[in-house]
Design a protein around this motif. Structure first.
Motif, PDB file in Angstrom:
ATOM      1  N   LEU A  19     -44.563  16.458 -42.540  1.00  0.00           N
ATOM      2  CA  LEU A  19     -45.429  16.444 -41.366  1.00  0.00           C
ATOM      3  C   LEU A  19     -45.716  15.040 -40.841  1.00  0.00           C
ATOM      4  N   ALA A  20     -45.480  14.020 -41.656  1.00  0.00           N
ATOM      5  CA  ALA A  20     -45.721  12.649 -41.212  1.00  0.00           C
ATOM      6  C   ALA A  20     -44.484  12.011 -40.602  1.00  0.00           C
ATOM      7  N   THR A  21     -43.334  12.684 -40.676  1.00  0.00           N
ATOM      8  CA  THR A  21     -42.093  12.137 -40.121  1.00  0.00           C
ATOM      9  C   THR A  21     -42.208  12.012 -38.609  1.00  0.00           C
ATOM     10  N   LEU A  22     -41.784  10.866 -38.069  1.00  0.00           N
ATOM     11  CA  LEU A  22     -41.801  10.662 -36.624  1.00  0.00           C
ATOM     12  C   LEU A  22     -40.662  11.438 -35.976  1.00  0.00           C
ATOM     13  N   VAL A  23     -40.974  12.181 -34.902  1.00  0.00           N
ATOM     14  CA  VAL A  23     -39.955  12.946 -34.181  1.00  0.00           C
ATOM     15  C   VAL A  23     -40.064  12.646 -32.693  1.00  0.00           C
ATOM     16  N   TRP A  24     -38.957  12.937 -31.972  1.00  0.00           N
ATOM     17  CA  TRP A  24     -38.930  12.708 -30.526  1.00  0.00           C
ATOM     18  C   TRP A  24     -37.953  13.675 -29.890  1.00  0.00           C
ATOM     19  N   ARG A  25     -38.269  14.086 -28.686  1.00  0.00           N
ATOM     20  CA  ARG A  25     -37.354  14.858 -27.845  1.00  0.00           C
ATOM     21  C   ARG A  25     -37.569  14.400 -26.417  1.00  0.00           C
ATOM     22  N   GLU A  26     -36.650  14.743 -25.547  1.00  0.00           N
ATOM     23  CA  GLU A  26     -36.788  14.390 -24.135  1.00  0.00           C
ATOM     24  C   GLU A  26     -38.059  15.020 -23.584  1.00  0.00           C
ATOM     25  N   GLY A  27     -38.845  14.211 -22.909  1.00  0.00           N
ATOM     26  CA  GLY A  27     -40.130  14.691 -22.397  1.00  0.00           C
ATOM     27  C   GLY A  27     -41.301  14.084 -23.133  1.00  0.00           C
ATOM     28  N   TYR A  28     -41.052  13.604 -24.375  1.00  0.00           N
ATOM     29  CA  TYR A  28     -42.107  12.916 -25.111  1.00  0.00           C
ATOM     30  C   TYR A  28     -42.196  11.477 -24.601  1.00  0.00           C
ATOM     31  N   PRO A  29     -43.385  10.974 -24.281  1.00  0.00           N
ATOM     32  CA  PRO A  29     -43.507   9.578 -23.841  1.00  0.00           C
ATOM     33  C   PRO A  29     -43.262   8.590 -24.981  1.00  0.00           C
ATOM     34  N   GLN A  30     -43.465   9.023 -26.213  1.00  0.00           N
ATOM     35  CA  GLN A  30     -43.235   8.175 -27.372  1.00  0.00           C
ATOM     36  C   GLN A  30     -43.050   9.049 -28.611  1.00  0.00           C
ATOM     37  N   TRP A  31     -42.647   8.422 -29.715  1.00  0.00           N
ATOM     38  CA  TRP A  31     -42.467   9.160 -30.963  1.00  0.00           C
ATOM     39  C   TRP A  31     -43.823   9.635 -31.477  1.00  0.00           C
ATOM     40  N   LYS A  32     -43.828  10.797 -32.124  1.00  0.00           N
ATOM     41  CA  LYS A  32     -45.075  11.332 -32.658  1.00  0.00           C
ATOM     42  C   LYS A  32     -44.796  11.993 -34.011  1.00  0.00           C
TER      43      LYS A  32
END
Length: 311
Positions: free
Chosen positions: A41-54
């Motif tokens: 759950l702490a791993t940073l993820v991103w997809r198109e549409g996200y303003p930044q990694w979360k």
């Protein structure tokens, strides 16, 4: 056909593994990695549409992780996402693969640790401006002062107790030499470390690197410290230069081919750079301003007391 499933299948996801970006993956592939405890759950993820990694914990609903139970069953941790969604929400749930405990899913993951030594060129670089550097120096001066004041008191105290003028002079010189050694060890040591930052720079999120992003050697770190002293001897003009030069370099930076940048500069996580001052910097600047006003007020008060006692 479920339209959300079609969109879900088309979305490309990425996750951070240390300093490496992994992907693209489909949502199903990302969920599978979560089930196998390859990410948490702490791993940073991103997809198109996200303003930044979360952190993955913020995408639990979107990826329907609350419907997965095999990860908890396989790990034997007793952590059931379906039955303990509140724990995910308030940050008290143990992470998959931890065997339980109270580790928060909002704790910074390994990918968010302080920037390492690998240099990634060609990306955007956020240079640290005058006020960020001032805030970091304010903290560093307090740290060095806490070390130097007792040392100075000891050496000068020995000189005073001896009652010998020559011994007093020698002790004063030793105190100054010790102060210089502490300064060199602190600044050069931290600046040539893997993070490239003193405690003050770590607090505001900046670091010192070569002009090309490479880590400083200890020798260059020592040279930069003496260049720093030279900037001090120019009526502070050497420091003020950082507010006007193109790469925000002070005099000692120009002499030693160094720049002060955001801690994520020259890494694959350049998108995490903070172009503004940031909350920590603002708080430190406010504290330093109040401390300055208090010191001036105390000085005026002492002058008043001395003047009244002499009249």
């Amino acid at each position: 056909m479920d339209e959300s499933k079609g969109i879900d299948a088309m979305t490309e996801w990425y996750f951070a593994d240390g300093q490496e970006r992994q992907g693209p993956l489909t949502a199903d592939e990302l969920r599978l990695r979560f089930q196998r405890a390859q990410i948490n759950l702490a791993t940073l993820v991103w997809r198109e549409g996200y303003p930044q990694w979360k952190p993955l914990s913020e995408a639990v609903d979107e990826l329907q992780l609350q419907n997965l139970s095999s990860a908890a069953e396989n790990l034997g941790s007793g952590f059931d996402l379906r039955g303990d969604y509140t724990a995910i929400d308030n940050g008290t749930a143990p992470l998959p693969g931890t065997g339980g405990g109270t580790h928060s899913p909002y704790t910074a993951p390994a990918a968010s640790s302080y920037a390492g030594t690998a240099v990634v060129s060609g990306g955007d670089v956020v240079y640290a401006g005058f006020w960020k550097r001032f805030a970091s120096y304010f903290i560093d001066s307090l740290v060095v002062g806490v070390i130097n004041v007792p040392i100075s008191l000891i050496f000068n105290g020995i000189g005073a107790v001896s009652g010998n003028e020559s011994v007093g002079v020698v002790m004063s010189l030793l105190a100054m030499a010790a102060s210089l050694v502490v300064g060199v060890a602190y600044y050069a040591g931290f600046h040539s470390s893997a993070g490239g930052a003193t405690l003050g720079k770590m607090a505001v999120g900046i670091k010192v690197v070569r002009g090309n992003g490479e880590r400083l050697t200890l020798g260059r770190g020592i040279g930069r410290y003496f260049g720093f002293l030279l900037s001090s001897l120019t009526l502070m003009i050497g420091f003020i230069m950082a507010a006007f030069t193109e790469r925000k370099q002070a005099l000692h930076d120009m002499i030693c081919d160094t720049v002060v940048v955001d801690k994520w500069a020259y890494t694959e996580n350049e998108h995490l750079q903070e172009p503004g001052l940031g909350t920590v910097t603002i708080v430190i600047l406010v504290i330093s301003g109040l401390a300055t006003v208090a010191a001036i007020g105390l000085g005026i008060a002492m002058i008043g007391v001395i003047a009244s006692s002499m009249s």
